[in-house]
Motif scaffolding. Structure first.
Motif, mmCIF file in Angstrom:
data_model
loop_
_atom_site.group_PDB
_atom_site.id
_atom_site.type_symbol
_atom_site.label_atom_id
_atom_site.label_comp_id
_atom_site.label_asym_id
_atom_site.label_seq_id
_atom_site.Cartn_x
_atom_site.Cartn_y
_atom_site.Cartn_z
ATOM 1 N N ALA A 27 0.844 -1.132 0.148
ATOM 2 C CA ALA A 27 -0.065 0.023 0.033
ATOM 3 C C ALA A 27 0.800 1.136 0.052
ATOM 4 N N GLN A 53 2.851 -3.330 3.948
ATOM 5 C CA GLN A 53 2.206 -3.123 5.091
ATOM 6 C C GLN A 53 1.169 -4.165 5.596
ATOM 7 N N ILE A 92 -2.336 -5.349 7.253
ATOM 8 C CA ILE A 92 -3.927 -5.172 7.417
ATOM 9 C C ILE A 92 -4.262 -4.972 9.000
ATOM 10 N N PRO A 142 -9.406 -3.628 2.755
ATOM 11 C CA PRO A 142 -8.567 -3.139 3.975
ATOM 12 C C PRO A 142 -9.079 -1.965 4.378
ATOM 13 N N LYS A 150 -7.723 -0.128 7.770
ATOM 14 C CA LYS A 150 -6.497 0.536 8.413
ATOM 15 C C LYS A 150 -5.304 -0.453 8.174
ATOM 16 N N VAL A 151 -4.246 -0.044 7.998
ATOM 17 C CA VAL A 151 -3.102 -0.500 7.651
ATOM 18 C C VAL A 151 -1.725 -0.077 8.640
ATOM 19 N N TYR A 161 -6.080 2.636 4.571
ATOM 20 C CA TYR A 161 -5.404 2.050 3.473
ATOM 21 C C TYR A 161 -5.441 2.965 2.141
#
Ligand code: ZN
Length: 134
Positions: free
Chosen positions: A14, A25, A27, A35, A37-38, A49
């Motif tokens: 990402a 990254q 997840i 996704p 938030k990463v 994301y």
């Protein structure tokens, strides 16, 4: 329809706005199968994301930039060109750097470089072109 079946904890590529590049990254949370938030593996920052940015195609872009540069160069040099000194272009004539020529198709041109034994690079309003000469 094939699902990628991503879930929290999976690695994903990402875009990280802090690193300013695509990074590996992980997840952190998912939202409706995508996704949400990463966490960036490079800087450790958690964020929303963002899909990785597509790789640029420098070859095509460069060509366009190049043309722009040449047109700018033309605008810069144009006031210094003495049109009355331009000779009609003929591929049987010898040309030297800084000579002005009048081309039936491309118009006024400034010889900028001798490329080979019978070729010169000429800057026209529309960019540089290689012309035959003697
Ligand atoms: Zn990062």
């Amino acid at each position: 329809m094939q699902s990628t079946m991503l879930s929290a904890g999976d690695p994903i590529e990402a875009r990280c706005t802090k690193c300013r590049k695509n990074t590996d990254q992980v997840i952190v949370t998912m939202a409706e199968g995508n996704p949400d938030k990463v966490r960036c593996g490079a800087c450790g920052r958690e964020h929303k994301y963002r899909p990785p940015t597509a790789a640029k195609r420098p070859s095509t872009r460069k060509t366009a930039d190049h043309k722009d540069d040449e047109r700018k160069e033309w605008k810069l040099l144009r006031p210094g060109m003495k049109v009355e000194k331009a000779a009609d272009y003929s591929m049987t004539d010898p040309y030297k750097v800084k000579m002005l020529i009048n081309h039936p198709v491309f118009g006024l041109g400034l010889v900028q470089r001798v490329v080979g034994s019978q070729k010169v690079e000429v800057l026209f309003e529309d960019g540089k072109k290689t012309m035959r000469c003697k």
